[in-house]
Each structure stands twice: as C-alpha cells, then as structure tokens.
Design an enzyme around this catalytic site. Sequence first.
Site, PDB file in Angstrom:
ATOM      1  N   ASP A  75      46.943  36.237  43.325  1.00 41.74           N
ATOM      2  CA  ASP A  75      45.778  35.359  43.445  1.00 41.74           C
ATOM      3  C   ASP A  75      45.938  34.513  44.712  1.00 41.74           C
ATOM      4  O   ASP A  75      46.879  34.729  45.489  1.00 41.74           O
ATOM      5  CB  ASP A  75      45.609  34.500  42.187  1.00 41.74           C
ATOM      6  N   CYS A  76      45.063  33.557  44.906  1.00 41.04           N
ATOM      7  CA  CYS A  76      45.104  32.767  46.148  1.00 41.04           C
ATOM      8  C   CYS A  76      46.359  31.902  46.274  1.00 41.04           C
ATOM      9  O   CYS A  76      46.689  31.452  47.360  1.00 41.04           O
ATOM     10  CB  CYS A  76      43.846  31.910  46.284  1.00 41.04           C
TER      11      CYS A  76
END
Length: 136
Positions: A15-16
Amino acid sequence: MSHTLKIRIYYEDTDCGGVVYYANYLRYVERARTEFLESKGVGLKKLMDEGVFFVVAEAALKYLSPGRYGDILAIETTVDRVGPASIVFRHTISRDLSNEKLVEATVKLGCVSRDMKPLRLKKNVLEAVTEADGTS
C-alpha cells in the site's frame, strides 16, 4: 513434510505506506501450495487437462506483523488434514532473515470436476499429500 517458498515483496505488493496489502497474502499462499504440490509430483496443469480442479472452500488468515517493501518472505507449507475430496493446508509466512512470523493461514481446498461437482482425490494426489502429512 513441509515445503518452503521464498517471495520478494515488490512495490506493487504494498500500500502507500510500503506495507504488504493484506489480500496479497492469499496470492502468496496460493503460489506456495502450487509449488508444494508440484514438488510432490502433483502437476496441476495435468490434473486440469484431466478435468480435475481444486477450489478454495475455506480460508483463514491471522495477521501478526506487517511485511514490508523489500522483504523476502519464507512461506512454509504443510498438509494439516486430508479428506476424501479435500485437503487442508497450513501456511506460515515469516520474514526470511529474522524468522519473525508475519501471517498464519489455513486453507481448505476441495477437489471438483469441470461442472464443479465434488470428486474424490486421485490416488497419486492422495499418496503425495498423505506422505506429506505423515499419515501414510
């Protein structure tokens, strides 16, 4: 008997925040099961050509610690139980260098025909996985 598959975590897996997206662990254990079966002489492509398929009937994952971008994970696969038309696998996913356990997973596969009707496990599959779980 167990089998270990090592997987590198790429940017696309995260994810980020650089943490492995939770659903990707299902992909990792799928790969590990395939490699486990292939290592026991059970060719999934050959079975598919014969009209024999495995489907996931149940999956349970316990997340203990996050995998991160750049990690190399070790996925240990063992057979937990074997039924007439099913196999239950256990997977332990750890960070390879530290052996820190990240995820514990249990997945039950059902054996089905092309029309999704249950099939008994073929003799060679049964022998391969019962040898693997120590029940032979």
